[in-house]
Design a protein around this motif. Structure first.
Motif, PDB file in Angstrom:
ATOM      1  N   GLN A  55       4.456  -7.086 -37.543  1.00  0.00           N
ATOM      2  CA  GLN A  55       3.823  -8.710 -36.542  1.00  0.00           C
ATOM      3  C   GLN A  55       2.547  -9.495 -37.765  1.00  0.00           C
ATOM      4  OE1 GLN A  55       3.407  -9.556 -32.871  1.00  0.00           O
ATOM      5  NE2 GLN A  55       2.659 -11.138 -34.003  1.00  0.00           N
ATOM      6  N   TYR A  56       2.929 -10.374 -37.554  1.00  0.00           N
ATOM      7  CA  TYR A  56       1.380 -11.382 -38.398  1.00  0.00           C
ATOM      8  C   TYR A  56       0.051 -11.768 -37.406  1.00  0.00           C
ATOM      9  CZ  TYR A  56      -0.967 -16.193 -39.070  1.00  0.00           C
ATOM     10  OH  TYR A  56      -2.006 -16.947 -39.227  1.00  0.00           O
ATOM     11  N   ILE A  57      -0.737 -11.151 -37.581  1.00  0.00           N
ATOM     12  CA  ILE A  57      -2.076 -11.208 -36.605  1.00  0.00           C
ATOM     13  C   ILE A  57      -2.707 -12.337 -36.903  1.00  0.00           C
ATOM     14  CG2 ILE A  57      -4.127 -10.077 -36.612  1.00  0.00           C
ATOM     15  CD1 ILE A  57      -1.877  -8.511 -35.712  1.00  0.00           C
ATOM     16  N   ARG A  58      -3.072 -13.259 -35.775  1.00  0.00           N
ATOM     17  CA  ARG A  58      -4.071 -15.126 -36.305  1.00  0.00           C
ATOM     18  C   ARG A  58      -5.445 -14.399 -36.874  1.00  0.00           C
ATOM     19  NH1 ARG A  58      -1.885 -18.169 -30.544  1.00  0.00           N
ATOM     20  NH2 ARG A  58      -4.618 -18.944 -31.303  1.00  0.00           N
ATOM     21  N   ASP A  59      -5.940 -14.811 -37.705  1.00  0.00           N
ATOM     22  CA  ASP A  59      -6.908 -14.957 -38.173  1.00  0.00           C
ATOM     23  C   ASP A  59      -8.207 -15.612 -36.529  1.00  0.00           C
ATOM     24  OD1 ASP A  59      -6.825 -17.178 -38.786  1.00  0.00           O
ATOM     25  OD2 ASP A  59      -7.261 -17.159 -40.834  1.00  0.00           O
ATOM     26  N   ASP A  60      -7.904 -16.019 -36.212  1.00  0.00           N
ATOM     27  CA  ASP A  60      -8.541 -16.538 -34.634  1.00  0.00           C
ATOM     28  C   ASP A  60      -9.353 -15.696 -33.725  1.00  0.00           C
ATOM     29  OD1 ASP A  60      -6.035 -17.557 -33.911  1.00  0.00           O
ATOM     30  OD2 ASP A  60      -6.672 -19.147 -33.155  1.00  0.00           O
ATOM     31  N   GLY A  61      -7.960 -14.674 -33.949  1.00  0.00           N
ATOM     32  CA  GLY A  61      -8.664 -13.885 -32.481  1.00  0.00           C
ATOM     33  C   GLY A  61      -9.782 -13.017 -32.876  1.00  0.00           C
ATOM     34  N   PRO A  62     -10.045 -12.002 -32.262  1.00  0.00           N
ATOM     35  CA  PRO A  62     -10.412 -10.564 -32.685  1.00  0.00           C
ATOM     36  C   PRO A  62     -10.060 -10.139 -33.678  1.00  0.00           C
ATOM     37  CG  PRO A  62      -9.861 -10.655 -30.066  1.00  0.00           C
ATOM     38  CD  PRO A  62      -8.966 -11.686 -30.526  1.00  0.00           C
ATOM     39  N   GLU A  63     -11.359  -9.866 -34.418  1.00  0.00           N
ATOM     40  CA  GLU A  63     -11.750  -9.415 -35.779  1.00  0.00           C
ATOM     41  C   GLU A  63     -10.438  -8.047 -35.898  1.00  0.00           C
ATOM     42  OE1 GLU A  63     -14.491  -8.152 -37.962  1.00  0.00           O
ATOM     43  OE2 GLU A  63     -15.316 -10.538 -37.994  1.00  0.00           O
ATOM     44  N   SER A  64     -10.966  -7.228 -34.719  1.00  0.00           N
ATOM     45  CA  SER A  64     -10.057  -5.433 -35.134  1.00  0.00           C
ATOM     46  C   SER A  64      -9.335  -5.723 -34.949  1.00  0.00           C
ATOM     47  CB  SER A  64     -10.936  -5.141 -33.614  1.00  0.00           C
ATOM     48  OG  SER A  64     -10.051  -5.985 -32.607  1.00  0.00           O
ATOM     49  N   HIS A  65      -7.971  -6.813 -34.457  1.00  0.00           N
ATOM     50  CA  HIS A  65      -6.987  -7.427 -34.616  1.00  0.00           C
ATOM     51  C   HIS A  65      -6.403  -6.963 -35.962  1.00  0.00           C
ATOM     52  CE1 HIS A  65      -5.524  -7.858 -30.469  1.00  0.00           C
ATOM     53  NE2 HIS A  65      -7.206  -7.641 -30.406  1.00  0.00           N
ATOM     54  N   LEU A  66      -7.364  -7.264 -36.386  1.00  0.00           N
ATOM     55  CA  LEU A  66      -6.653  -7.433 -38.078  1.00  0.00           C
ATOM     56  C   LEU A  66      -6.382  -6.554 -38.609  1.00  0.00           C
ATOM     57  CD1 LEU A  66      -8.952  -9.881 -39.226  1.00  0.00           C
ATOM     58  CD2 LEU A  66      -7.110 -10.906 -38.395  1.00  0.00           C
ATOM     59  N   ASP A  67      -6.601  -5.828 -38.350  1.00  0.00           N
ATOM     60  CA  ASP A  67      -5.860  -3.942 -38.850  1.00  0.00           C
ATOM     61  C   ASP A  67      -4.472  -4.188 -38.225  1.00  0.00           C
ATOM     62  OD1 ASP A  67      -8.486  -3.917 -39.502  1.00  0.00           O
ATOM     63  OD2 ASP A  67      -8.895  -2.015 -38.066  1.00  0.00           O
ATOM     64  N   LYS A  68      -3.975  -4.337 -37.384  1.00  0.00           N
ATOM     65  CA  LYS A  68      -2.463  -4.411 -36.340  1.00  0.00           C
ATOM     66  C   LYS A  68      -1.350  -5.056 -37.275  1.00  0.00           C
ATOM     67  CE  LYS A  68      -4.395  -4.438 -31.953  1.00  0.00           C
ATOM     68  NZ  LYS A  68      -3.756  -3.340 -30.937  1.00  0.00           N
ATOM     69  N   ALA A  69      -1.900  -5.362 -38.400  1.00  0.00           N
ATOM     70  CA  ALA A  69      -1.316  -6.846 -39.239  1.00  0.00           C
ATOM     71  C   ALA A  69       0.233  -5.917 -39.642  1.00  0.00           C
ATOM     72  CB  ALA A  69      -1.638  -7.309 -40.191  1.00  0.00           C
ATOM     73  N   GLY A  70       1.289  -5.917 -39.701  1.00  0.00           N
ATOM     74  CA  GLY A  70       2.491  -5.243 -39.963  1.00  0.00           C
ATOM     75  C   GLY A  70       3.264  -3.824 -39.227  1.00  0.00           C
TER      76      GLY A  70
END
Ligand code: 57M
Length: 359
Positions: A55-70
């Motif tokens: 999964q590509y994670i949008r960088d304008d969402g909640p910051e905690s979601h960036l850990d979900k990349a991949g």
């Protein structure tokens, strides 16, 4: 198929009579779908990872979601596979309604799969595009609506919750109405699918509620007693709902926080479509607003946010829409948002069941 092969044996061994019962087949459809997801899950996750369907994670969402990349996505393929196999195994496959439910589930899965594939595998930024997806969803839903409308046993009356004597007959207008319910449900589930287990949990809850509705509306005596619109032959949809709930639980095993896999559009569009179709077939169409109330609230939060954003020139009602992002940005940890939303979904499902008596 199990039904077709094993039930006839009751003439030799009476124990095989058990395969006639919808309740029995529903339980085994749930267990079969659960086991397929549970057992194949690790293999599917490994395959998706190997194919780099991350999964590509949008960088304008909640910051905690960036850990979900991949995190691998398109896990919905497994859900749809297990629902289909279990349905074919445990329902009477000569039943018309079963095929309508499978038509939408598989058709919407194909739309979602194509979109996911273009975005995740071919790395195209737009995928199918929102408009094409919506058009394809509408065409399929209208086809299902028309097939139901043309079926001699299917009533085009709409059940109005709480009012047993109000049941307007929409005639051919029912085709449009059915399409609205199916497309609406599909997109509402898709919007909700933004936190681990957030869509699949309420989906399991709603499928379980519809399992009950499918059973009571297709049982001539219970339907008569409760003064419900009777759906002749609709009992097999109970088994289908069982498969949906079982597959959902099996997927939740891996999608629970912190998720090892996301369902992707192949999952969210098809499961939402399946839920809408079940609501139509069981003649509990409007009640879906209550049974799937959580999906409705999430969708309304987007409609209000986007609407207000446009008319106010950039102001917001919520910190971010859909609603789950609002609570995340307020500082609720992700598991808290998820479990609280599940609690709301259970309460709404229970409330919807009370309409069987409150009429
Ligand atoms: C899909 N997809 C997730 C995953 C999942 C109009 C607008 C409100 C639309 C909305 C939107 O695009 N919704 C549809 C939401 C995405 O999940 C993937 O998509 C599949 C479902 N289709 O299966 O493959 C992300 O969600 C998270 N996730 C989990 N666990 C899961 O089990 O954590 C998903 C499943 C994943 C992961 O982070 O990457 C998504 O949210 O993108 N758009 C939005 O939701 C965006 N909202 C927005 O822009 N709001 C604006 C208003 C003005 C419209 C605002 O309020 O200011 C947000 N989405 C994201 N970031 N990602 C905003 C920022």
């Amino acid at each position: 198929m199990v039904y077709h092969f094993l039930y006839p044996l009751h003439e030799v061994i009476s124990a095989f009579n058990v395969f006639r019962y919808i309740t029995f087949r529903t339980i085994y459809a749930s267990l079969t779908a659960f086991l397929i997801c549970f057992l194949l899950g690790p293999w599917v996750i490994r395959k998706l990872k190997a194919m780099q369907v991350g999964q590509y994670i949008r960088d304008d969402g909640p910051e905690s979601h960036l850990d979900k990349a991949g995190t691998p996505t398109m896990g919905g393929t497994l859900i749809v596979f297990s629902v289909t196999v279990s349905t074919i195994l445990w329902t009477d496959i000569t039943n018309f309604y079963v095929w309508i439910a499978l038509l939408i589930t598989l058709g919407y899965a194909l739309i979602g799969f194509t979109d996911d594939y273009l975005m995740q595998v071919k790395k195209q930024s737009k995928g199918l595009g929102a408009r094409s997806k919506f058009m394809l969803q509408t065409i399929l839903a209208l086809t299902a609506g028309a097939l139901l409308w043309a079926h001699p046993d299917f009533s085009t009356q709409v059940t109005v919750p709480f009012f047993k004597r109000v049941s307007p007959d929409l005639g051919w207008g029912y085709i449009l109405f059915a399409a609205l319910v199916i497309v609406g449900a599909s997109n509402a589930v898709n919007l909700t699918d933004g936190l681990d287990g957030l869509a699949i949990g309420p989906l399991v809850i709603a499928s379980t509620a519809y399992m009950v509705f499918a059973y009571v509306t297709s049982h001539i005596k219970i339907a008569e007693y409760l003064q419900l619109n009777y759906v002749s032959g609709g009992g097999e949809i109970t088994v289908f709902c069982g498969a949906l709930a079982g597959a959902g639980l099996g997927f939740l095993w891996f999608n629970a926080y912190p998720a090892q896999v996301f369902m992707g559009d192949v999952g969210s569009l098809s499961l939402g479509g399946a839920l809408g179709t079940v609501a139509v077939i069981t003649k509990q169409e409007i009640l879906l607003v209550l049974v799937g109330g959580l999906f409705v609230v999430e969708t309304l939060s987007v409609i209000f946010q986007v609407g207000f954003f446009k008319i106010s020139g950039g102001k917001r009602i919520f910190r971010m829409a859909p609603l789950h992002h609002h609570f995340e940005l307020k500082g609720w940890p992700e598991p808290k948002v998820i479990v609280r939303f599940w609690i709301v979904a259970i309460a709404l499902a229970l409330l919807s069941m009370s309409t069987l008596k409150l009429r």
